[in-house]
Design an enzyme around this catalytic site. Structure first.
Site, PDB file in Angstrom:
ATOM      1  N   HIS A 224       0.836  -1.096  -0.055  1.00 37.75           N
ATOM      2  CA  HIS A 224       0.084   0.124   0.138  1.00 37.75           C
ATOM      3  C   HIS A 224       0.857   1.226   0.025  1.00 37.75           C
ATOM      4  O   HIS A 224       2.006   1.391   0.846  1.00 37.75           O
ATOM      5  CB  HIS A 224      -0.982  -0.054   1.304  1.00 37.75           C
ATOM      6  N   TYR A 249      -6.096   9.203   2.075  1.00 39.62           N
ATOM      7  CA  TYR A 249      -6.064   9.733   3.504  1.00 39.62           C
ATOM      8  C   TYR A 249      -4.895  10.592   3.791  1.00 39.62           C
ATOM      9  O   TYR A 249      -3.790  10.487   2.833  1.00 39.62           O
ATOM     10  CB  TYR A 249      -6.368   8.492   4.565  1.00 39.62           C
ATOM     11  N   ASP A 538     -27.643 -20.658  17.899  1.00 37.14           N
ATOM     12  CA  ASP A 538     -28.772 -21.451  18.156  1.00 37.14           C
ATOM     13  C   ASP A 538     -29.038 -22.415  16.959  1.00 37.14           C
ATOM     14  O   ASP A 538     -28.880 -22.204  15.803  1.00 37.14           O
ATOM     15  CB  ASP A 538     -30.209 -20.514  17.938  1.00 37.14           C
TER      16      ASP A 538
END
Length: 797
Positions: A224, A249, A538
């Protein structure tokens, strides 16, 4: 195992250091941390990570990991709480930031939607003409990763831990299915460090360490890009910044600006390729300027001051990606004492370390970890080619606006039921889960829409563009067809586990909350709890013979849990791949199946929650009279080779329609049937989840001692004014009081439904609340459940 076992942590990056701190803080002081590199810039991802911590995530657990990381590192003095700002430059992103603000509110993080002017105040270098608005979280900020390592390691060392640099792990020793230590090479030569517990926190080296233990680790390292600008006039400290519309960013480095990019091509790195790579640090590869140039142009469009300077100090830094984007946490199947804490970024490092320490010391974590557990993946999802492909796709989509139902596009198809060819002929619209292709509706049913009056009469409800994605009014038609006639549902993706042996009944009786030691032919709905009384799953348990049970489970985590607990004289095996299931449900189900079978399908002859074996046409089946949609019917199981014959036999009668998952979900929400992992998790107990009926009084089972019938919150249905999607905050009297779990339009009752967790004082039917949906106020009121057929007359006819 000793109460304070000898523990070895592989990796002295931020996760290993955090885990040493968390363990020693809980009294496990015999801790040795090994790393092949120097301390504490060891050469892994922590050594080069830019350190941006944005807390808000669609996952409640990941948000909680990040929030704990912020609190801990701020207290340690290695975190700058500069705040976080995410900006929108497109209408789609601006809407998504409204959704993100809802997540923050649901999960307890302070966050505010701000206008363009406020964005420019927070980041003066922004071009306000490009920005529609932003999402500001004041508590986000910058973690100085190496300093965080040093601070946490220092505390652990003060309690007795030792850190050994220059120690490369070359083997994992084990005996009798349990880890006994690790072999290491150092400047002093080869030796074995004995251990009762070994935790792999080696980051992108995780697959190599896992292979030493015979474990496949589904982790793909990818490079990256990150670079820093030359000094920028007017640059001043401010929030960390995301420009996700361009996969970028930003952070400040004094008067320089760091720019990270996910906009370039995926750059996977194989294990044998990890090394210097043109740099002096294993986690850093040579910078490829041709990949970064478009990102720099996009960065300069948002921050025009960058047009006047150049970028410098670029790296291609390696980070870890998994097939679903979540960390890998848990004990290795088949090797007791060998644990993983992998694929963890700085953002979540302290939270993950705390969770692993809780698991080791207390036997359970206070976090819901089902999204992160190591054993969640199916065997097909461990194929190296699959891990690489999905890892690359996660890199590409890391900043995309992702719809909750949006599937990965490749590799597909992977797993298909025997009915798949017929489903394709019927125009099935397929989404994917656990590798399975699952039809959500069928274009062949489009003619059913018009006779019912079109979409308004069908009760599609007020559905915005977001809720209408991966949905069709055909789903409403299939719901009506199920309620009024009969439909076939492909239940093959349901995990099926066979448990057998002379002591199988006693084993399951101890593991599960309900009474499953009943006569052959019985089917029982039951729960799996952890030691703290939280709901792990469940299940339906069918007793096929005195020494053989078939369990309908939620996924691979159930298989792993049951297998781990099984004694040596009880066998556990996954029978899903070799079997299939079709659900036949609706008031005409008996009319459809009875002429085809030798079984007596009358209510007296085949009671609800029972099972038996017989034939449907030429096909041997195990039939279970259960229903997840609230209508008369059966689940019909057979072997995979006969599945297509079973479908064709049922279809040839001309009575059924095919039903997809969209209709199925609407039907089950109307009936109030819970979906594990969405409506309830280990954070919730049976009584607050409305599942107290599945707990057999006076019976001993795992988690019983932690149960209480005194509850402070409850899962309840809301009838709302608009269809929502789940995870939205619920408000009352101006404050946030809960969050939505399952949501759907109830086509039978003609109302949008949203289940939500609320404080017990707000759960009386008729209580008015608001759901915040993309920032809009959606009125809702608590209703009594079940919303459909409360007397169970339909299902028992």
């Amino acid at each position: 195992m000793a109460s304070r076992p000898r523990t070895v942590i592989i990796g002295a990056g931020i996760v290993g250091c955090a885990l040493a701190d968390e363990l020693t803080g809980r009294g496990w002081t015999d801790v040795t941390v090994l790393d092949r590199g120097p301390l504490f810039a060891t050469g892994g991802s922590s050594s080069h990570a830019p350190g941006l911590v944005f807390q808000t995530n669609p996952s409640k657990t990941m948000t909680e990991f990040a929030a704990y990381t912020v609190r801990k590192y701020a207290a340690l003095g290695c975190f700058e709480q500069v705040g976080g700002l995410e900006v929108a430059t497109t209408p789609e992103r601006w809407l998504d930031l409204h959704r993100k603000q809802g997540w923050a509110e649901s999960w307890g993080v302070e966050g505010h939607l701000v206008d363009t002017a406020r964005c420019a105040e927070l980041w003066p270098l922004l071009d306000p003409g490009k920005v529609l608005g932003g999402f500001h979280v004041p508590t986000d900020g910058l973690a100085a990763a190496v300093r965080c390592c040093e601070a946490q390691a220092g505390r652990a060392i003060g309690r007795g831990a030792r850190f050994l640099a220059g120690h490369t792990v070359v083997g994992v020793h084990h005996q009798g299915g349990r880890v006994t230590g690790v072999a290491v090479e150092s400047a002093d030569g080869y030796r074995v460090v004995e251990a009762d517990v070994v935790v792999c926190a080696a980051g992108f080296w995780g697959p190599s360490i896992g292979a030493m233990a015979g474990l496949t680790v589904p982790l793909q390292p990818l490079a990256h890009q990150y670079a820093r600008s030359a000094p920028v006039p007017g640059a001043a400290a401010g929030p960390i910044l995301r420009h996700q519309d361009r996969d970028l960013y930003f952070r400040h480095h004094g008067d320089r600006i760091g720019v990270g990019s996910y906009s370039h091509r995926p750059m996977p790195v194989a294990q044998h390729e990890i090394g210097p790579g043109g740099t002096t640090m294993p986690s850093v590869r040579a910078f490829t300027e041709e990949d970064f140039e478009p990102a720099w142009r996009d960065a300069a469009e948002l921050l025009p001051a960058l047009k006047e300077v150049a970028y410098q100090d670029g790296i291609n830094g390696i980070f870890s990606f998994t097939p679903d984007g979540f960390p890998l946490i848990g004990e290795a199947p088949g090797l007791d004492g060998f644990w993983m804490a992998e694929a963890v970024w700085v953002t979540h490092s302290a939270g993950v370390a705390r969770a692993v320490a809780e698991l080791l010391v207390d036997g359970r974590s206070g976090y819901d970890l089902h999204e992160c557990e190591l054993s969640r993946f199916e065997p097909v999802q461990l194929a190296p080619a699959y891990v690489t492909e999905r890892g690359k796709q996660n890199f590409v989509e890391v900043y995309d606006v992702i719809h909750p139902l949006q599937p990965m596009l490749a590799p597909r198809p992977m797993r298909t039921s025997p009915f798949h060819a017929r489903q394709r002929e019927l125009g099935g619209y397929f989404l994917e889960a656990a590798g399975w292709e699952r039809p959500h509706w069928f274009e062949a049913n489009r003619p059913l829409v018009e006779p019912l009056g079109g979409e308004p009469v069908l009760g599609a409800g007020p559905r915005d563009e977001w809720a209408a994605r991966h949905w069709s009014p055909i789903a409403a038609a299939e719901s009506h067809a199920t309620r009024e006639g009969v439909a076939l549902y492909d239940m093959t993706p349901l995990k099926r586990i066979e448990v057998g042996g002379a002591k199988a009944a006693a084993f399951l009786q101890r593991l599960m909350t309900n009474d499953v030691d009943r006569k052959p032919g019985s089917v029982t709905y039951t729960l799996l709890l952890d030691a703290g009384g939280g709901i792990r799953s469940d299940l339906t348990v069918a007793r096929l013979a005195e020494d053989r049970f078939q369990i309908g489970a939620n996924g691979n985590l159930d298989l792993d849990w049951i297998t781990r607990h099984a004694p040596g004289d009880v066998y556990v095996r996954d029978i899903t791949p070799g079997t299939c299931c079709v659900g036949v449900w609706g008031p005409r189900a008996r009319e459809l199946v009875q002429p085809l079978t030798d079984m007596d399908l009358s209510h007296a002859g085949f009671r609800y929650f029972t099972c038996r074996s017989g034939y449907v046409g030429l096909v041997p089946v195990t039939a279970m009279r259960v229903s997840y949609v609230g209508e008369l019917g059966w689940e019909l199981y057979t072997t995979a080779d006969l599945g297509l014959k079973l479908w064709d036999t049922l279809w040839a009668t001309g009575l059924p329609v095919a039903g997809g998952r969209a209709a199925f979900n609407s039907l089950r929400v109307e009936k109030g049937y819970r979906l594990w992992g969405v409506d309830m998790t280990t954070e919730h107990g049976p009584y607050e989840a409305g599942l107290g009926f599945a707990v057999k009084a006076g019976k001993d089972f795992v988690g019983r001692d932690a149960l209480t019938t005194e509850i402070s919150r409850k899962l309840v249905p809301l009838l709302s004014a608009e269809v929502v999607m789940g995870k939205e905050p619920v408000r009352h009297a101006g404050r946030t009081v809960g969050y939505v779990t399952s949501a759907a339009y109830g086509h039978t009752i003609g109302r949008p439904i949203a289940y939500a967790w609320l404080p017990i004082e707000l759960t009386a039917p008729g209580t008015h609340v608001d759901i915040s949906y993309f920032g809009r106020r959606v009125p809702a009121e608590v209703a009594a459940e079940p919303l459909y057929d409360p007397q169970m007359e339909k299902i028992r006819r």
